[in-house]
Design an enzyme around this catalytic site. Structure first.
Site, PDB file in Angstrom:
ATOM      1  N   GLU A   1      19.690   3.234 -12.496  1.00  0.00           N
ATOM      2  CA  GLU A   1      19.547   2.272 -12.814  1.00  0.00           C
ATOM      3  C   GLU A   1      18.068   2.526 -13.567  1.00  0.00           C
ATOM      4  OE1 GLU A   1      21.347   0.360 -10.472  1.00  0.00           O
ATOM      5  OE2 GLU A   1      23.223  -0.874 -11.020  1.00  0.00           O
TER       6      GLU A   1
ATOM      7  N   ALA B   1      18.697   1.923  -4.124  1.00  0.00           N
ATOM      8  CA  ALA B   1      18.487   0.580  -3.533  1.00  0.00           C
ATOM      9  C   ALA B   1      18.697   0.776  -1.755  1.00  0.00           C
ATOM     10  CB  ALA B   1      19.217   0.042  -4.293  1.00  0.00           C
TER      11      ALA B   1
ATOM     12  N   GLU C   1      27.420   3.825  -6.074  1.00  0.00           N
ATOM     13  CA  GLU C   1      27.748   3.633  -5.350  1.00  0.00           C
ATOM     14  C   GLU C   1      29.798   2.759  -5.042  1.00  0.00           C
ATOM     15  OE1 GLU C   1      26.093   3.640  -8.095  1.00  0.00           O
ATOM     16  OE2 GLU C   1      24.294   1.747  -8.345  1.00  0.00           O
TER      17      GLU C   1
ATOM     18  N   GLY D   1      20.363   2.813  -8.315  1.00  0.00           N
ATOM     19  CA  GLY D   1      19.173   1.871  -8.640  1.00  0.00           C
ATOM     20  C   GLY D   1      18.444   3.165  -9.716  1.00  0.00           C
TER      21      GLY D   1
HETATM   22  N1  CO8 Z   1      17.983   3.487   0.729  1.00  0.00           N
HETATM   23  C1  CO8 Z   1      17.744   3.718   2.287  1.00  0.00           C
HETATM   24  N2  CO8 Z   1      17.425   4.754   1.950  1.00  0.00           N
HETATM   25  C2  CO8 Z   1      17.527   6.113   1.979  1.00  0.00           C
HETATM   26  C3  CO8 Z   1      18.308   6.343   0.665  1.00  0.00           C
HETATM   27  C4  CO8 Z   1      19.111   4.879   0.017  1.00  0.00           C
HETATM   28  N3  CO8 Z   1      19.090   5.162  -0.923  1.00  0.00           N
HETATM   29  N4  CO8 Z   1      18.721   7.651   0.558  1.00  0.00           N
HETATM   30  C5  CO8 Z   1      18.115   7.994   1.029  1.00  0.00           C
HETATM   31  N5  CO8 Z   1      17.340   8.027   2.440  1.00  0.00           N
HETATM   32  C6  CO8 Z   1      16.334   7.816   3.235  1.00  0.00           C
HETATM   33  C7  CO8 Z   1      17.389   8.818   3.980  1.00  0.00           C
HETATM   34  O1  CO8 Z   1      18.516   7.858   5.440  1.00  0.00           O
HETATM   35  C8  CO8 Z   1      16.393  10.143   5.258  1.00  0.00           C
HETATM   36  O2  CO8 Z   1      15.980   8.596   6.102  1.00  0.00           O
HETATM   37  P1  CO8 Z   1      15.642   9.558   7.602  1.00  0.00           P
HETATM   38  O3  CO8 Z   1      14.947  10.410   7.241  1.00  0.00           O
HETATM   39  O4  CO8 Z   1      15.024   8.147   8.371  1.00  0.00           O
HETATM   40  O5  CO8 Z   1      17.165   9.943   7.875  1.00  0.00           O
HETATM   41  C9  CO8 Z   1      15.948   9.482   4.259  1.00  0.00           C
HETATM   42  O6  CO8 Z   1      16.018   9.001   3.364  1.00  0.00           O
HETATM   43  C10 CO8 Z   1      15.987  11.486   3.358  1.00  0.00           C
HETATM   44  O7  CO8 Z   1      17.495  12.001   3.013  1.00  0.00           O
HETATM   45  P2  CO8 Z   1      18.533  12.466   3.389  1.00  0.00           P
HETATM   46  O8  CO8 Z   1      18.569  12.931   4.936  1.00  0.00           O
HETATM   47  O9  CO8 Z   1      19.879  12.478   2.749  1.00  0.00           O
HETATM   48  O10 CO8 Z   1      17.823  13.325   2.426  1.00  0.00           O
HETATM   49  P3  CO8 Z   1      19.238  14.685   2.049  1.00  0.00           P
HETATM   50  O11 CO8 Z   1      18.477  15.399   1.246  1.00  0.00           O
HETATM   51  O12 CO8 Z   1      19.530  15.111   2.927  1.00  0.00           O
HETATM   52  O13 CO8 Z   1      20.243  13.399   1.023  1.00  0.00           O
HETATM   53  C11 CO8 Z   1      20.659  12.794  -1.210  1.00  0.00           C
HETATM   54  C12 CO8 Z   1      19.581  12.968  -0.687  1.00  0.00           C
HETATM   55  C13 CO8 Z   1      21.842  12.946  -0.882  1.00  0.00           C
HETATM   56  C14 CO8 Z   1      20.164  11.875  -2.061  1.00  0.00           C
HETATM   57  C15 CO8 Z   1      21.009  11.359   0.091  1.00  0.00           C
HETATM   58  O14 CO8 Z   1      19.470  10.456   0.475  1.00  0.00           O
HETATM   59  C16 CO8 Z   1      21.507   9.887  -0.070  1.00  0.00           C
HETATM   60  O15 CO8 Z   1      23.045  10.122  -0.425  1.00  0.00           O
HETATM   61  N6  CO8 Z   1      21.062   8.776  -0.476  1.00  0.00           N
HETATM   62  C17 CO8 Z   1      22.092   7.575  -0.712  1.00  0.00           C
HETATM   63  C18 CO8 Z   1      21.563   8.013  -2.264  1.00  0.00           C
HETATM   64  C19 CO8 Z   1      22.336   6.560  -2.996  1.00  0.00           C
HETATM   65  O16 CO8 Z   1      23.722   5.978  -2.443  1.00  0.00           O
HETATM   66  N7  CO8 Z   1      21.702   5.925  -3.949  1.00  0.00           N
HETATM   67  C20 CO8 Z   1      22.667   4.190  -4.444  1.00  0.00           C
HETATM   68  C21 CO8 Z   1      22.233   3.148  -3.306  1.00  0.00           C
HETATM   69  S1  CO8 Z   1      23.193   2.236  -4.536  1.00  0.00           S
HETATM   70  C22 CO8 Z   1      22.528   1.467  -5.462  1.00  0.00           C
HETATM   71  O17 CO8 Z   1      21.477   1.670  -5.544  1.00  0.00           O
HETATM   72  C23 CO8 Z   1      23.115   0.321  -6.046  1.00  0.00           C
HETATM   73  C24 CO8 Z   1      23.377  -1.263  -4.908  1.00  0.00           C
HETATM   74  C25 CO8 Z   1      23.235  -1.982  -5.791  1.00  0.00           C
HETATM   75  C26 CO8 Z   1      22.767  -3.178  -6.236  1.00  0.00           C
HETATM   76  C27 CO8 Z   1      23.417  -3.988  -5.740  1.00  0.00           C
HETATM   77  C28 CO8 Z   1      22.441  -5.317  -5.367  1.00  0.00           C
HETATM   78  C29 CO8 Z   1      22.835  -6.259  -4.535  1.00  0.00           C
END
Ligand code: CO8
Length: 260
Positions: free
Chosen positions: A114, A66, A134, A111
């Protein structure tokens, strides 16, 4: 509807839907969900499309989850509506009536996993990382992760992933049945297309009946599931496709199905 965050291409009876926000690893914003819902509603009705492939733009991610950047602005009501939009879109994909293959070309997190699990089945690139992180955000999965993961890999393995939040690699995902195949990244799309085209050659109604019964059968007793199967088996006998399939077999040629 013109799309900003996704691309839809159609060729040879298949559609390829690409979530295309590589700068944020294809994170699922509200707008992206609306676009996906619109695209899949259209593909559901499109008689030219027999199978769909869903993938992520860029080299790094299928979908990293997400869009976390929207979260802090959400009221509890917004969060509920976002959650609903997400699971409804994924249910639409899950019950499309035609197969959707997830081509997991990198991170499939939260997400993103999912979404991949709402597809009919999954092929992954060797560099894929799959997880439900999450709990690391103090959240629970909100788009069906607790339900689909437990059904796909069993309760013990699912809970290990759900409670640690740590991702697994493609080889482990293959071992536990979360993905069906692992391929070098460069070969992933070609393999997905090959399978999609194979399915596109089969009887479209028979494919739809298989999907329907496999889904509904999970919610009833085994005997009721067998009854449902008998129901669609009978229904298939009323189709032109069944006559064409058997005639083609007898004439030792490829069947030309019409979906009738
Ligand atoms: N949302 C928004 N931006 C993101 C996300 C995300 N999920 N993942 C990565 N990005 C962005 C980063 O912020 C970064 O942006 P910027 O360059 O502007 O800083 C860009 O993408 C590149 O990412 P990284 O620099 O972090 O890349 P890395 O290779 O260093 O790391 C990872 C990759 C490990 C994937 C890391 O980006 C990460 O941990 N991302 C988040 C993963 C995560 O936690 N996903 C789960 C989110 S929660 C969810 O999906 C469900 C919620 C439930 C919903 C319920 C509804 C109410």
């Amino acid at each position: 509807m013109a799309y900003e965050n996704i691309r839809v291409e159609k060729r040879d009876g298949i559609a390829i839907v690409t979530i295309d926000r590589p700068k944020v690893l294809n994170a699922l914003s509200t707008k992206t969900f609306h676009e996906l819902a619109d695209a899949f509603a259209g593909l559901s009705d499109d008689r030219e499309v027999a199978a769909v492939i869903l993938t992520g733009g860029g080299e790094k991610a299928f979908v990293a989850g997400a869009d976390i950047s929207e979260f802090l602005g959400f009221t509890p009501d917004d969060a509920r509506e976002y959650g609903r939009l997400g699971w409804r879109t994924m249910l639409l994909i899950d019950r499309l009536g035609k197969p959707v293959i997830a081509a997991i070309n990198g991170f499939a997190l939260g997400g993103g996993l999912e979404l991949a699990m709402s597809c009919t089945f999954r092929y992954a690139a060797e560099n894929a990382k799959l997880g439900q992180p999450e709990v690391k955000l103090g959240l629970t999965p909100g788009f069906g992760g607790t339900q689909r993961l437990t059904r796909l890999v069993g309760k013990g393995r699912a809970l290990e992933m759900l409670l640690t939040g740590d991702p697994i690699g493609a080889a482990e995902a293959l071992r536990i049945g979360l993905v069906n195949k692992v391929l070098p990244a460069a070969e992933l799309m070609a393999e997905c297309e090959k399978t999609a085209k194979t399915i596109a050659k089969r009887g479209p109604l028979a494919v739809r009946y298989c999907l329907e019964v496999a889904h509904s059968g999970l919610n009833v007793s085994f005997e009721e599931g067998l009854e449902m199967e008998a129901g669609v088996f009978g229904l298939a006998f009323a189709t032109e496709d069944f006559r064409e399939g058997v005639t083609a077999f007898n004439e030792k040629r490829e069947a030309r199905f019409k979906g009738k």
